[in-house]
Design a protein around this motif. Sequence first.
Motif, mmCIF file in Angstrom:
data_model
loop_
_atom_site.group_PDB
_atom_site.id
_atom_site.type_symbol
_atom_site.label_atom_id
_atom_site.label_comp_id
_atom_site.label_asym_id
_atom_site.label_seq_id
_atom_site.Cartn_x
_atom_site.Cartn_y
_atom_site.Cartn_z
ATOM 1 N N LEU A 19 1.014 -43.602 12.459
ATOM 2 C CA LEU A 19 -0.117 -43.875 13.351
ATOM 3 C C LEU A 19 -1.342 -43.034 12.996
ATOM 4 N N LEU A 20 -1.136 -41.929 12.316
ATOM 5 C CA LEU A 20 -2.273 -41.098 11.915
ATOM 6 C C LEU A 20 -3.266 -41.879 11.066
ATOM 7 N N ALA A 21 -2.752 -42.798 10.267
ATOM 8 C CA ALA A 21 -3.620 -43.522 9.332
ATOM 9 C C ALA A 21 -4.414 -44.632 10.001
ATOM 10 N N LEU A 22 -4.075 -44.995 11.230
ATOM 11 C CA LEU A 22 -4.781 -46.088 11.882
ATOM 12 C C LEU A 22 -6.195 -45.654 12.276
ATOM 13 N N PRO A 23 -7.209 -46.470 12.021
ATOM 14 C CA PRO A 23 -8.570 -46.143 12.477
ATOM 15 C C PRO A 23 -8.645 -46.213 13.996
ATOM 16 N N LYS A 24 -9.372 -45.270 14.578
ATOM 17 C CA LYS A 24 -9.400 -45.134 16.032
ATOM 18 C C LYS A 24 -10.829 -44.927 16.533
ATOM 19 N N VAL A 25 -11.014 -45.197 17.822
ATOM 20 C CA VAL A 25 -12.303 -45.004 18.478
ATOM 21 C C VAL A 25 -12.065 -44.166 19.730
ATOM 22 N N SER A 26 -12.774 -43.052 19.853
ATOM 23 C CA SER A 26 -12.565 -42.127 20.967
ATOM 24 C C SER A 26 -13.842 -42.006 21.784
ATOM 25 N N LEU A 27 -13.824 -42.560 22.986
ATOM 26 C CA LEU A 27 -15.010 -42.577 23.837
ATOM 27 C C LEU A 27 -15.041 -41.448 24.864
ATOM 28 N N HIS A 28 -13.895 -40.824 25.121
ATOM 29 C CA HIS A 28 -13.829 -39.834 26.204
ATOM 30 C C HIS A 28 -13.129 -38.585 25.674
ATOM 31 N N ASP A 29 -13.909 -37.706 25.065
ATOM 32 C CA ASP A 29 -13.369 -36.515 24.415
ATOM 33 C C ASP A 29 -14.369 -35.381 24.613
ATOM 34 N N HIS A 30 -14.015 -34.430 25.473
ATOM 35 C CA HIS A 30 -14.926 -33.347 25.835
ATOM 36 C C HIS A 30 -15.020 -32.300 24.722
ATOM 37 N N LEU A 31 -16.246 -31.923 24.398
ATOM 38 C CA LEU A 31 -16.470 -30.922 23.366
ATOM 39 C C LEU A 31 -15.821 -29.594 23.735
ATOM 40 N N ASP A 32 -15.972 -29.179 24.991
ATOM 41 C CA ASP A 32 -15.412 -27.896 25.416
ATOM 42 C C ASP A 32 -13.939 -27.994 25.771
ATOM 43 N N GLY A 33 -13.348 -29.163 25.596
ATOM 44 C CA GLY A 33 -11.923 -29.338 25.848
ATOM 45 C C GLY A 33 -11.130 -29.579 24.583
ATOM 46 N N GLY A 34 -11.775 -29.349 23.427
ATOM 47 C CA GLY A 34 -11.093 -29.626 22.171
ATOM 48 C C GLY A 34 -11.203 -28.519 21.147
ATOM 49 N N LEU A 35 -11.438 -27.281 21.588
ATOM 50 C CA LEU A 35 -11.555 -26.185 20.637
ATOM 51 C C LEU A 35 -10.207 -25.880 19.975
ATOM 52 N N ARG A 36 -10.265 -25.428 18.746
ATOM 53 C CA ARG A 36 -9.063 -24.953 18.069
ATOM 54 C C ARG A 36 -8.671 -23.599 18.659
ATOM 55 N N PRO A 37 -7.393 -23.374 18.943
ATOM 56 C CA PRO A 37 -6.984 -22.086 19.525
ATOM 57 C C PRO A 37 -7.406 -20.886 18.681
ATOM 58 N N GLN A 38 -7.288 -20.982 17.355
ATOM 59 C CA GLN A 38 -7.679 -19.855 16.517
ATOM 60 C C GLN A 38 -9.182 -19.598 16.601
ATOM 61 N N THR A 39 -9.954 -20.652 16.730
ATOM 62 C CA THR A 39 -11.404 -20.486 16.902
ATOM 63 C C THR A 39 -11.699 -19.757 18.208
ATOM 64 N N ILE A 40 -11.002 -20.106 19.273
ATOM 65 C CA ILE A 40 -11.191 -19.414 20.556
ATOM 66 C C ILE A 40 -10.937 -17.925 20.388
ATOM 67 N N ILE A 41 -9.859 -17.579 19.698
ATOM 68 C CA ILE A 41 -9.515 -16.171 19.499
ATOM 69 C C ILE A 41 -10.600 -15.451 18.705
ATOM 70 N N ALA A 56 -2.492 -17.698 18.495
ATOM 71 C CA ALA A 56 -2.977 -19.077 18.596
ATOM 72 C C ALA A 56 -1.941 -20.012 19.206
ATOM 73 N N GLY A 57 -0.687 -19.880 18.793
ATOM 74 C CA GLY A 57 0.350 -20.753 19.337
ATOM 75 C C GLY A 57 0.567 -20.519 20.815
ATOM 76 N N GLU A 58 0.627 -19.244 21.211
ATOM 77 C CA GLU A 58 0.819 -18.915 22.625
ATOM 78 C C GLU A 58 -0.378 -19.360 23.460
ATOM 79 N N LEU A 59 -1.579 -19.204 22.895
ATOM 80 C CA LEU A 59 -2.771 -19.598 23.636
ATOM 81 C C LEU A 59 -2.810 -21.104 23.852
ATOM 82 N N GLN A 60 -2.439 -21.858 22.841
ATOM 83 C CA GLN A 60 -2.402 -23.308 22.991
ATOM 84 C C GLN A 60 -1.440 -23.717 24.094
ATOM 85 N N LEU A 61 -0.266 -23.074 24.136
ATOM 86 C CA LEU A 61 0.706 -23.373 25.187
ATOM 87 C C LEU A 61 0.187 -22.957 26.553
ATOM 88 N N TRP A 62 -0.546 -21.845 26.625
ATOM 89 C CA TRP A 62 -1.090 -21.401 27.911
ATOM 90 C C TRP A 62 -2.047 -22.438 28.470
#
Length: 370
Positions: A19-41, A56-62
Amino acid sequence: MTSHPRFPTPFGVDPHDPLLALPKVSLHDHLDGGLRPQTIIELADEIGYQLPSNNAGELQLWFRDACDSGDLVRYLETFDHTTALMQTHANLHRVATEWVLDQVADGVIYAEARWAPEQHLAGGLSLDEAVDAVQAGLDAGVAEAALEGKTIVVGQLITAMRHADRSVEIAELALRHRDAGAVGFDIAGAELGFPASNHREAFELLHRENFPVTIHAGEADGVLSVWEAVQLCNAQRIGHGVRLIEDCDLSDPGNPRLGRLAQWVRDRHVPLELCPSSNVQTAAAPSIAEHPITWFKNQGFTVALSPDNRLMSGTSMTREMRLLMDEAGWDHDDLLWVSVNALQNAFLDLPDREALLDELLLPGFEGSSV
């Protein structure tokens, strides 16, 4: 600074999932709700900001666990951590660039970055400077993807907070940037007690100026919230809208009956930007298997699938598709249908939509084994 993979495997996805290879369209994706955990750190370390974890792993789970409470207010509180780190040009630029690269890694060919500039001024930026910073980051991400032979189209959804009184100012901001990356307007935040009608002046301005609008409605509040968005505020799309199911009588499965509003939304093809994992987290839906998205689809509603907040839900477009296939009985044709729906209702000029539609309908989408 830790080295990041350019196109990391999306949240919650087997890297070998077709399914990763399927082309997709994302209309509802918040910028501040999609940060990479390592970037946050890394961003937190630069300013001495205290996080629940520096792993990073623990933060993502939190983040995910904090959002599994079924309480939208608590869900929204997790954004205090991400927005606190998005207050400078450099940080907004980085987050936006990585947002694009993560979309590309998820197979997304068109995405709208939804965010509220008024929440990103603590570092001294003006509203216009904040929008410019995000746009520069989005453009950088698109350019970086192109260097790897990957194509994506992105736009900004400029969002006002429904509990604040700046919606007219933010609407004017969106209009100033409409030819420089801003493709639409939204209101977000705590829905219950803060009706869309409080912001009618902003919506009337946007309507006069022929500027697209989507409105968060029917998530933490019910049918009246959706009615106000559609009938009073001229929304072309509904962010979530999952609780529109409350306007439908399902007591006889063989003969469901739609209320006046539900029938209006269905018959006039008002798109519902549904986000299954997020809706389950906030108790707007009981489970993926019982999420109204499947019923809406089967009844002919215009449904678009989105991840909402990829960090908070530990999800991605690919994961949402996989969940619907594995737990709600969706098939490949359903995924194509929902992707075409999203693209047809993107806040994008018709010729550009048609060009992307050709990519969406490539033979690989219909022929892959999933």
